[in-house]
Design a protein around this motif. Structure first.
Motif, mmCIF file in Angstrom:
data_model
loop_
_atom_site.group_PDB
_atom_site.id
_atom_site.type_symbol
_atom_site.label_atom_id
_atom_site.label_comp_id
_atom_site.label_asym_id
_atom_site.label_seq_id
_atom_site.Cartn_x
_atom_site.Cartn_y
_atom_site.Cartn_z
ATOM 1 N N GLN A 70 -3.668 -85.166 74.302
ATOM 2 C CA GLN A 70 -4.094 -85.948 75.464
ATOM 3 C C GLN A 70 -3.004 -86.967 75.787
ATOM 4 O OE1 GLN A 70 -7.701 -88.232 74.827
ATOM 5 N NE2 GLN A 70 -7.426 -89.345 76.735
ATOM 6 N N SER B 289 2.267 -78.630 67.105
ATOM 7 C CA SER B 289 2.272 -78.293 68.525
ATOM 8 C C SER B 289 1.781 -79.470 69.347
ATOM 9 C CB SER B 289 1.372 -77.084 68.766
ATOM 10 O OG SER B 289 1.174 -76.922 70.156
ATOM 11 N N ALA C 275 1.037 -79.125 72.621
ATOM 12 C CA ALA C 275 0.489 -78.564 73.848
ATOM 13 C C ALA C 275 -0.855 -79.180 74.262
ATOM 14 C CB ALA C 275 0.332 -77.054 73.707
ATOM 15 N N MET C 276 -1.716 -79.479 73.309
ATOM 16 C CA MET C 276 -3.065 -79.931 73.642
ATOM 17 C C MET C 276 -3.233 -81.449 73.531
ATOM 18 S SD MET C 276 -4.384 -77.154 74.595
ATOM 19 C CE MET C 276 -6.093 -77.625 74.802
#
Length: 113
Positions: free
Chosen positions: A8, A3, A5-6
């Motif tokens: 940075q 994923s 999504a997180m």
């Protein structure tokens, strides 16, 4: 696929400022060898995204260094950064807009393709 999504992200301006200030940064180019020949950020290490899992042990940032993965437009580097985080790297970022954004906003001598 990991994923993204997180993950940075770092802007080309912020990366430029870190490099200019001499902060420890490990530049990881996850494009193809052909793309790397056309244009690359100075001092970057080339490990194509499709080889990253097998070659992950080659990613060796210095102490405290931020690993900045980059590609052409910033899509593959998101996957690369997510993968590196999954493999235990703690300081990882994806270069927003990739080397194309670097060429537009930071150093127009870097060829666009």
């Amino acid at each position: 696929m990991a994923s993204t999504a997180m993950v940075q992200q770092i802007s080309v301006k912020d990366l430029f400022l870190k490099l200019k200030a001499g902060e420890p940064v490990y530049l990881l180019d996850v494009r193809t060898p052909g793309e790397h020949e056309i244009a690359a950020l100075p001092g970057s290490t080339l490990i194509p995204l499709n080889e990253l899992v097998e070659r992950a042990d080659e990613v060796a940032p210095g102490e405290g260094a931020l690993v900045v993965a980059y590609c052409h437009h910033g899509v593959r580097s998101l996957s690369a950064a997510a993968l590196l985080e999954k493999l235990g790297h703690e300081r990882v970022a994806s270069l927003q807009g990739g080397i194309d954004a670097w060429s537009i906003h930071i150093d127009e001598s870097v060829p666009r393709y």
